[in-house]
Scaffold this motif. Structure first.
Motif, PDB file in Angstrom:
ATOM      1  N   UNK A 123       0.835  -1.206   0.000  1.00 24.58           N
ATOM      2  CA  UNK A 123       0.000   0.000   0.000  1.00 24.58           C
ATOM      3  C   UNK A 123       0.871   1.257   0.000  1.00 24.58           C
ATOM      4  N   UNK A 124       1.958   1.223   0.763  1.00 24.42           N
ATOM      5  CA  UNK A 124       2.886   2.363   0.768  1.00 24.42           C
ATOM      6  C   UNK A 124       3.520   2.540  -0.607  1.00 24.42           C
ATOM      7  N   UNK A 125       3.901   1.424  -1.212  1.00 25.45           N
ATOM      8  CA  UNK A 125       4.562   1.487  -2.520  1.00 25.45           C
ATOM      9  C   UNK A 125       3.627   2.077  -3.572  1.00 25.45           C
ATOM     10  N   UNK A 126       2.370   1.647  -3.581  1.00 22.83           N
ATOM     11  CA  UNK A 126       1.410   2.126  -4.585  1.00 22.83           C
ATOM     12  C   UNK A 126       1.270   3.645  -4.523  1.00 22.83           C
TER      13      UNK A 126
ATOM     14  N   UNK B 100       5.062   9.585  -7.890  1.00 24.43           N
ATOM     15  CA  UNK B 100       6.309   9.881  -8.606  1.00 24.43           C
ATOM     16  C   UNK B 100       6.216   9.610 -10.108  1.00 24.43           C
ATOM     17  N   UNK B 101       5.481   8.554 -10.491  1.00 26.57           N
ATOM     18  CA  UNK B 101       5.511   8.117 -11.891  1.00 26.57           C
ATOM     19  C   UNK B 101       4.145   8.052 -12.556  1.00 26.57           C
ATOM     20  N   UNK B 102       3.087   8.273 -11.791  1.00 31.12           N
ATOM     21  CA  UNK B 102       1.767   8.057 -12.351  1.00 31.12           C
ATOM     22  C   UNK B 102       1.481   6.570 -12.439  1.00 31.12           C
ATOM     23  N   UNK B 103       0.501   6.213 -13.265  1.00 34.17           N
ATOM     24  CA  UNK B 103       0.162   4.801 -13.451  1.00 34.17           C
ATOM     25  C   UNK B 103      -0.198   4.575 -14.907  1.00 34.17           C
ATOM     26  N   UNK B 104       0.000   3.366 -15.373  1.00 35.67           N
ATOM     27  CA  UNK B 104      -0.318   3.033 -16.756  1.00 35.67           C
ATOM     28  C   UNK B 104      -1.810   3.235 -17.009  1.00 35.67           C
ATOM     29  N   UNK B 105      -2.158   3.808 -18.152  1.00 36.01           N
ATOM     30  CA  UNK B 105      -3.560   4.025 -18.493  1.00 36.01           C
ATOM     31  C   UNK B 105      -4.267   2.698 -18.702  1.00 36.01           C
ATOM     32  N   UNK B 106      -5.566   2.732 -18.503  1.00 37.79           N
ATOM     33  CA  UNK B 106      -6.371   1.534 -18.725  1.00 37.79           C
ATOM     34  C   UNK B 106      -6.890   0.975 -17.416  1.00 37.79           C
ATOM     35  N   UNK B 107      -7.844   0.060 -17.534  1.00 37.58           N
ATOM     36  CA  UNK B 107      -8.441  -0.557 -16.356  1.00 37.58           C
ATOM     37  C   UNK B 107      -7.449  -1.494 -15.687  1.00 37.58           C
TER      38      UNK B 107
ATOM     39  N   UNK C 227       2.476  -7.773 -10.986  1.00 35.34           N
ATOM     40  CA  UNK C 227       1.940  -6.510 -10.495  1.00 35.34           C
ATOM     41  C   UNK C 227       1.171  -6.754  -9.195  1.00 35.34           C
ATOM     42  N   UNK C 228       0.718  -5.669  -8.568  1.00 33.51           N
ATOM     43  CA  UNK C 228       0.036  -5.769  -7.275  1.00 33.51           C
ATOM     44  C   UNK C 228      -1.289  -5.017  -7.335  1.00 33.51           C
ATOM     45  N   UNK C 229      -2.143  -5.253  -6.378  1.00 37.68           N
ATOM     46  CA  UNK C 229      -3.451  -4.594  -6.339  1.00 37.68           C
ATOM     47  C   UNK C 229      -3.289  -3.083  -6.327  1.00 37.68           C
ATOM     48  N   UNK C 230      -4.122  -2.411  -7.126  1.00 43.78           N
ATOM     49  CA  UNK C 230      -4.115  -0.958  -7.146  1.00 43.78           C
ATOM     50  C   UNK C 230      -3.118  -0.346  -8.092  1.00 43.78           C
ATOM     51  N   UNK C 231      -2.395  -1.182  -8.861  1.00 41.53           N
ATOM     52  CA  UNK C 231      -1.350  -0.663  -9.738  1.00 41.53           C
ATOM     53  C   UNK C 231      -1.372  -1.429 -11.061  1.00 41.53           C
ATOM     54  N   UNK C 232      -1.428  -0.701 -12.185  1.00 40.01           N
ATOM     55  CA  UNK C 232      -1.385  -1.342 -13.497  1.00 40.01           C
ATOM     56  C   UNK C 232       0.045  -1.636 -13.941  1.00 40.01           C
ATOM     57  N   UNK C 233       0.987  -0.787 -13.518  1.00 33.67           N
ATOM     58  CA  UNK C 233       2.397  -1.037 -13.822  1.00 33.67           C
ATOM     59  C   UNK C 233       2.917  -2.226 -13.024  1.00 33.67           C
ATOM     60  N   UNK C 234       3.982  -2.845 -13.535  1.00 33.12           N
ATOM     61  CA  UNK C 234       4.720  -3.813 -12.726  1.00 33.12           C
ATOM     62  C   UNK C 234       5.663  -3.010 -11.827  1.00 33.12           C
ATOM     63  N   UNK C 235       5.612  -3.208 -10.505  1.00 32.08           N
ATOM     64  CA  UNK C 235       6.407  -2.374  -9.598  1.00 32.08           C
ATOM     65  C   UNK C 235       7.895  -2.661  -9.700  1.00 32.08           C
ATOM     66  N   UNK C 236       8.698  -1.731  -9.200  1.00 31.92           N
ATOM     67  CA  UNK C 236      10.152  -1.899  -9.208  1.00 31.92           C
ATOM     68  C   UNK C 236      10.606  -2.881  -8.126  1.00 31.92           C
ATOM     69  N   UNK C 237       9.772  -3.103  -7.109  1.00 32.23           N
ATOM     70  CA  UNK C 237      10.050  -4.131  -6.098  1.00 32.23           C
ATOM     71  C   UNK C 237       9.152  -5.316  -6.402  1.00 32.23           C
TER      72      UNK C 237
END
Length: 206
Positions: A119-122, A128-135, A145-155
């Motif tokens: 949750x902190x990471x999201x 800092x980077x926004x999020x990938x567009x789309x659902x 990837x993790x809940x709440x984020x369309x991008x694949x996280x750096x961790x």
């Protein structure tokens, strides 16, 4: 078995929903963060990851010691009087049940620390980077990837399954590490119960 699994998923989802509704990350979601807030979230994320790692090390260390203890009991039990061997088997079997309970608690603590770190990471990632567009993708299509984020996280919070060479491997690799870990412990416990029962039968016949 499916009924218990459904109840587990329902209770877990409800707990996560209540946690989210009353959380700081729900208040900060979609809002710009200050430098002080980012520093605070980074510290919370790092502390949760450190605690998750500590829990994992505790679990592995304890289980290594416990398995070594089992090996020691098995090595000397046959050389002892039957009554002593029985009580040793009984004691190690009872310790096995306690170790399974401890493992469940460690698994839960690990999951909760990782959940809070996510949750902190999201929040930091989106600021800092926004999020990938789309659902947001469905759970089965999110790879690492993790809940709440369309991008694949750096961790890498969620490690993808190994790539299988054969259909059998593909089926086996789908089994979660936690399920394999718990299955291994159940096999050990069945073995200990069998040894204890056999020792009791031998004692009664003698």
């Amino acid at each position: 078995m499916g009924h218990f699994k459904d109840n587990y998923k329902r209770e877990k989802a409800e707990m996560n929903r209540l946690t989210d509704e009353n959380s700081l990350w729900a208040r900060l979601k979609g809002k710009p963060l200050t430098e002080a807030q980012i520093a605070f979230l980074q510290n919370c994320m790092n502390e949760n990851l450190n605690h998750a790692r500590h829990v994992e090390n505790e679990r592995l260390t304890f289980n290594s010691i416990f398995l070594a203890l089992i090996a020691g009991v098995m090595a000397i039990a046959n050389a002892l009087p039957e009554i002593v061997a029985f009580f040793m088997y009984l004691a190690i079997t009872m310790a096995g049940f306690l170790s399974m309970l401890l493992t469940v608690r460690w698994n839960n603590a690990f999951s909760r620390h990782l959940f809070y770190a996510q949750q902190c990471y999201v929040l930091i990632h989106k600021h800092l980077f926004g999020d990938r567009d789309g659902d947001e993708k469905a759970e089965g299509d999110r790879w690492e990837s993790i809940d709440g984020l369309n991008d694949i996280p750096m961790y890498c919070f969620k490690i993808n399954s190994p790539v299988a060479y054969t259909p059998l491997g593909k089926m086996i690799y789908k089994i979660r590490t936690r399920v394999l870990y718990n299955s291994f412990y159940i096999m050990i416990q069945i073995f200990l119960i069998t040894c204890t029962t056999a020792s009791l039968v031998g004692l009664l016949r003698g």
